[in-house]
Design a protein around this motif. Structure first.
Motif, short mmCIF file in Angstrom:
data_model
loop_
_atom_site.label_atom_id
_atom_site.label_comp_id
_atom_site.label_asym_id
_atom_site.label_seq_id
_atom_site.Cartn_x
_atom_site.Cartn_y
_atom_site.Cartn_z
N ALA A 56 0.66 -1.30 0.21
CA ALA A 56 0.12 -0.10 0.12
C ALA A 56 0.96 1.37 0.04
O ALA A 56 1.69 1.51 0.63
CB ALA A 56 -1.01 -0.04 1.11
N GLY A 57 0.41 2.10 -1.06
CA GLY A 57 1.42 3.59 -0.99
C GLY A 57 2.63 3.33 -1.38
O GLY A 57 3.47 4.37 -1.37
N HIS A 58 3.09 2.38 -1.99
CA HIS A 58 4.55 2.10 -2.78
C HIS A 58 4.07 1.45 -4.13
O HIS A 58 3.24 0.41 -4.25
CB HIS A 58 5.36 1.42 -1.74
N ASP A 59 5.15 1.49 -5.07
CA ASP A 59 5.34 0.64 -6.15
C ASP A 59 5.69 -0.58 -5.55
O ASP A 59 6.42 -0.76 -4.77
CB ASP A 59 6.29 1.36 -7.24
N LEU A 121 15.22 -2.18 -5.90
CA LEU A 121 16.01 -1.46 -6.46
C LEU A 121 17.50 -1.20 -5.88
O LEU A 121 18.44 -1.23 -6.55
CB LEU A 121 15.29 -0.19 -7.02
N LYS A 122 17.36 -0.76 -4.43
CA LYS A 122 18.32 -0.61 -3.64
C LYS A 122 19.26 -1.72 -3.66
O LYS A 122 20.38 -1.58 -3.70
CB LYS A 122 17.81 0.02 -2.41
N LEU A 130 21.43 -9.15 -10.77
CA LEU A 130 19.93 -8.92 -10.63
C LEU A 130 19.33 -7.59 -11.33
O LEU A 130 18.36 -7.70 -11.79
CB LEU A 130 19.97 -8.63 -9.01
N LEU A 131 20.36 -6.49 -11.28
CA LEU A 131 19.88 -5.36 -12.09
C LEU A 131 19.70 -5.58 -13.37
O LEU A 131 18.77 -5.15 -14.26
CB LEU A 131 20.90 -4.15 -11.77
N GLU A 132 20.69 -6.17 -14.16
CA GLU A 132 20.40 -6.60 -15.44
C GLU A 132 19.33 -7.30 -15.81
O GLU A 132 18.77 -7.24 -16.69
CB GLU A 132 21.81 -7.43 -15.92
#
Length: 238
Positions: A56-59, A121-122, A130-132
């Motif tokens: 809730a309230g976040h992506d 994302l952090k 993981l980012l790729e």
């Protein structure tokens, strides 16, 4: 360690995270990344027809570790639109409710590991693999959205149905005897909502493909596609 809000027998949160990495083809998960994901993630299980609670309230970033789900956007006056179907192995980005309210519902008994997108994302910034993987899946999702926009805007009912079956063959189909077997988790009403067609039109188009020898049905969910190459001609692709 992740906690299962709706525990099922033999539910193993760490196995879900390992499955997460295996499906993203990231190799062995580092202890640091495992601990970070474990601290930020939630393992949720939902029975068929139940909602999977989002942040809730976040992506939200969700990894579908079992089953199948549908992502729904709700506009004013409770008008719902199926945005996409997601299956085991999918990594899904879900915006927080704003101009539309978003929800995710299980099409079959399903499990998902959910993260607040900012926290995920952090963690990803410190793990290049993981980012790729996330960027690749984001790009794939964008391509699918563009294809769907073309289908809704320009394609005939037959082309939309043929395209849908080809996509399902690629994503969840089982190769069998030179063809492809689909055990669709969504209803024909859901298919119609996703494609901008009535349930009657969906059934009629499946019937026409059956008459063309391009689809064999067993009940309302099992469809065998004997000739994908010929079926692709009916998708409207260049």
């Amino acid at each position: 360690m992740l906690k299962a809000d709706f525990p099922v027998e033999n539910s193993d949160p760490r196995a879900a995270i390992a499955d997460f990495f295996a499906n993203l083809h990231l190799g062995e998960i580092s202890t640091r990344t495992l601990d970070s994901l474990g601290a930020q993630g939630r393992l949720l299980h939902a029975r068929k027809g139940e909602d999977i609670p989002l942040h809730a309230g976040h992506d939200t970033v969700a990894f579908i570790c079992e089953g199948a789900t549908k992502l729904i956007a709700t506009a004013s006056r409770q008008r719902e639109q199926i945005v996409a179907f997601h299956f085991r192995g999918d990594l899904v980005s879900i915006p927080q409710s704003g101009e539309h309210a978003y929800s995710m519902k299980a099409l079959r008994d399903s499990g998902a590991v959910l993260f607040a997108a900012e926290a995920f994302l952090k963690i990803a910034r410190d793990d290049p693999g993981l980012l790729e993987a996330m960027l690749i899946r984001t790009q794939t999702a964008l391509y699918r959205c563009r294809d769907k926009a073309v289908a809704l805007g320009k394609k005939s009912a037959q082309e939309r149905m043929a395209s849908f079956l080809m996509i399902m063959a690629e994503r969840i189909g089982t190769r069998e005897g030179g063809g492809c077997l689909l055990d669709l988790p969504m209803s024909r009403r859901d298919i119609g909502d996703s494609l901008g067609l009535t349930i009657e039109t969906v059934s009629r188009q499946i019937g026409e493909l059956r008459e063309l020898g391009l689809a064999e049905t067993d009940g309302r969910s099992r469809i065998f596609l004997p000739d994908l190459k010929t079926l692709s001609i009916y998708t409207g692709h260049v």
